[in-house]
Design an enzyme around this catalytic site. Structure first.
Site, short mmCIF file in Angstrom:
data_model
loop_
_atom_site.label_atom_id
_atom_site.label_comp_id
_atom_site.label_asym_id
_atom_site.label_seq_id
_atom_site.Cartn_x
_atom_site.Cartn_y
_atom_site.Cartn_z
N GLU A 217 0.89 -1.17 0.00
CA GLU A 217 0.00 0.00 0.00
C GLU A 217 0.92 1.21 0.00
O GLU A 217 1.56 1.52 1.00
CB GLU A 217 -0.92 -0.02 1.22
N CYS A 251 -1.14 9.45 2.92
CA CYS A 251 -0.99 8.85 1.58
C CYS A 251 -2.17 9.18 0.67
O CYS A 251 -2.03 9.18 -0.55
CB CYS A 251 -0.79 7.34 1.69
#
Length: 507
Positions: A217, A251
């Protein structure tokens, strides 16, 4: 704080995880639910202590830490507890042809085994707990190493884990690069890593030595397009929130913005108004405003702002003592500007202008064609449909930002360079499990399969011809199943049953 885990102890930690998995306790769904409940109360009982640790690492206030670190993790655990038994039940694969039904094919989500969880510093609690919960729900044993850049969060979770969680199922490793290298050299059944692409490449290289699969991820340059039909005030508030939350060290944060040229000046004013309303005393005078994680990253973000060819329209001030940088809007940097060349992961906000939505989309594809998030602020459905058809991203969000990662049970992850295989909810089980096929043939199944055995006879060839897919579709026009193919299946089944009856009568 607790001392780092000795590097010499790490092979034994990995071996203990394998041994415990092979003992079979984690395969029981009720045991998994009990572990998830323990993890839930690890958080619930210690919210203040955990928030204090996050404050020491990142400067987040309790409101922000409570929402971004605690609440979402608790909700994700609740979803897993409520659904893990249902999601792990054997299933009949859809689309199995009728003639194979007698073999009772089923698929089972079964645990991969031992999982190494490597989590980052920016959301140290949420990203660790959500990932650990996924592995526990899947029935794996877990070894966790959190980032050494968030030492207070890592220490408090390690301490609480020793009190709340089964030490045979869940083990913590404290330390930095040396511990990470030693862990990557061990044989695990899955490594999951959240972070940046450069570290991901080194993990993939190390994992290749043991043929260990890796779940990633990552991040990327997440664009926000603001059209002339959008609610500009709401759009500006969303961008301001995205870039001020955790000082942009998220993110899924908006990395840069494209605003229609007809409304860009209004947007700049509204962005400043939003920041002023969030921080009436100023960001640098607000203790709850998160700081940049360390001096190295502080200098990196500040250099992106100072070296830009664009015009600083909002913000720009900083405080090295507190490692805080104001949410800084930079108007019209060039496409080769460093601020558009790397993921900012900080409080700078580059803003570009565009004339048409086509132009805006093409610009985003030049900057990063696989972002983790893609944000569109518009008043029309047609704009959303256009962007969805022309782009790729982990998520496409209309008239909001960042929030997709906080919705329980909704798959979260990237595509291409921003990650692979989303997790959360059912997707978490699919990442941390594997699909195992079982076939349970009747004891007399060989009689049905006799058609396939030697010797070859004209009757067997006839049955094979009936069983074999044939000229089932129109050669042109719309593709649809033909009645002939269905009749052929029925005919083959009758032939097989007839053959079975003959065999049984011969017994």
């Amino acid at each position: 704080m607790a001392p780092d885990t000795p590097v010499s102890a790490i092979p034994g930690i990995a071996a203990k995880a394998r041994e415990e998995f092979n003992a079979g306790r984690t395969r029981d769904v009720e045991f998994r639910k009990q572990m998830l409940r323990d993890l839930y109360y690890l958080l619930y009982d210690n919210i203040d202590e955990i928030c204090d640790a996050v404050k020491k690492d990142l400067g987040k206030g309790k409101l922000e830490a409570g929402f971004t670190e605690i609440s979402g993790a608790l909700e994700e655990i609740q979803v897993l507890i409520a659904n893990v038994a249902k999601w792990t039940k054997p299933k009949t694969p859809p689309g199995v042809p009728f003639k194979y039904k007698i073999l009772m094919p089923r698929t089972h989500l079964e645990p991969l085994g031992t999982v190494l969880v490597l989590t980052p510093w920016n959301y140290p609690v949420f990203l660790t707990v959500a990932t650990v919960a996924a592995a526990i729900a899947a029935g794996d044993t877990v070894v966790v190493k959190m980032s050494e850049l968030a030492p207070y969060s890592a220490n408090v979770l390690a301490s609480l884990a020793s009190k709340y969680l089964d030490p045979n199922v869940f083990q913590f490793v404290l330390g930095g690069l040396e511990q990470a290298k030693a862990l990557n050299a061990q044989k695990f059944d899955l490594i999951t890593y959240t972070g940046n692409g450069a570290v991901a490449k080194s993990i993939l290289r190390a994992a290749a030595e043991n043929l260990t699969p890796v779940h990633l991820e990552l991040g990327g340059k997440n664009p926000a397009i603001i059209t002339e039909t959008s609610d500009l005030a709401a759009s500006a508030r969303n961008v301001a929130w995205s870039k001020s939350m955790n000082s942009g060290q998220t993110c899924t944060s908006i990395d840069y913005v494209l605003v229609h040229e007809s409304v860009v000046n209004q947007f700049v004013d509204l962005f400043k108004a939003a920041i002023d309303s969030y921080f009436p005393d100023g960001q640098l005078n607000t203790p709850e405003y998160a700081h940049i994680i360390n001096e190295r990253h502080f200098d990196r973000v500040l250099n992106l702002i100072n070296d830009t060819k664009g015009e600083v329209k909002v913000g720009g001030k900083s405080n090295r003592d507190t490692l805080q940088i104001e949410s800084t809007l930079v108007l019209n940097p060039s496409l080769d500007d460093p601020i558009l060349g790397e993921e900012i992961f900080g409080s700078a906000v580059p803003v570009l202008t565009y004339k048409s939505l086509e132009e805006a989309v093409l610009t985003t594809l030049k900057i990063d064609d696989h972002p983790l998030g893609y944000y569109l602020f518009t008043g029309t459905t047609a704009d959303f449909d256009f962007v969805q058809k022309r782009t790729r991203s982990g998520a496409l969000v209309k008239n909001a930002s960042v929030i997709q990662a906080a919705i329980p049970a909704v798959p979260f992850g990237g595509v291409g360079s921003s990650g692979d295989r989303p997790y959360h909810g059912l997707s978490s089980l699919e990442v941390f499990s594997y699909s195992r096929t079982t076939v349970k043939a009747p004891s007399k199944a060989y009689l049905l399969l006799d058609t396939l055995f030697h010797p070859v006879t004209p009757r067997k060839l006839t049955i094979l011809k009936l069983m074999m897919p044939g000229d089932s579709y129109p050669r042109k026009g719309r593709v649809k199943s033909s009645m002939f193919s269905q009749l052929a299946v029925v005919a083959a089944a009758l032939a097989l049953v007839g053959g079975l009856a003959t065999k049984l009568l011969q017994k």
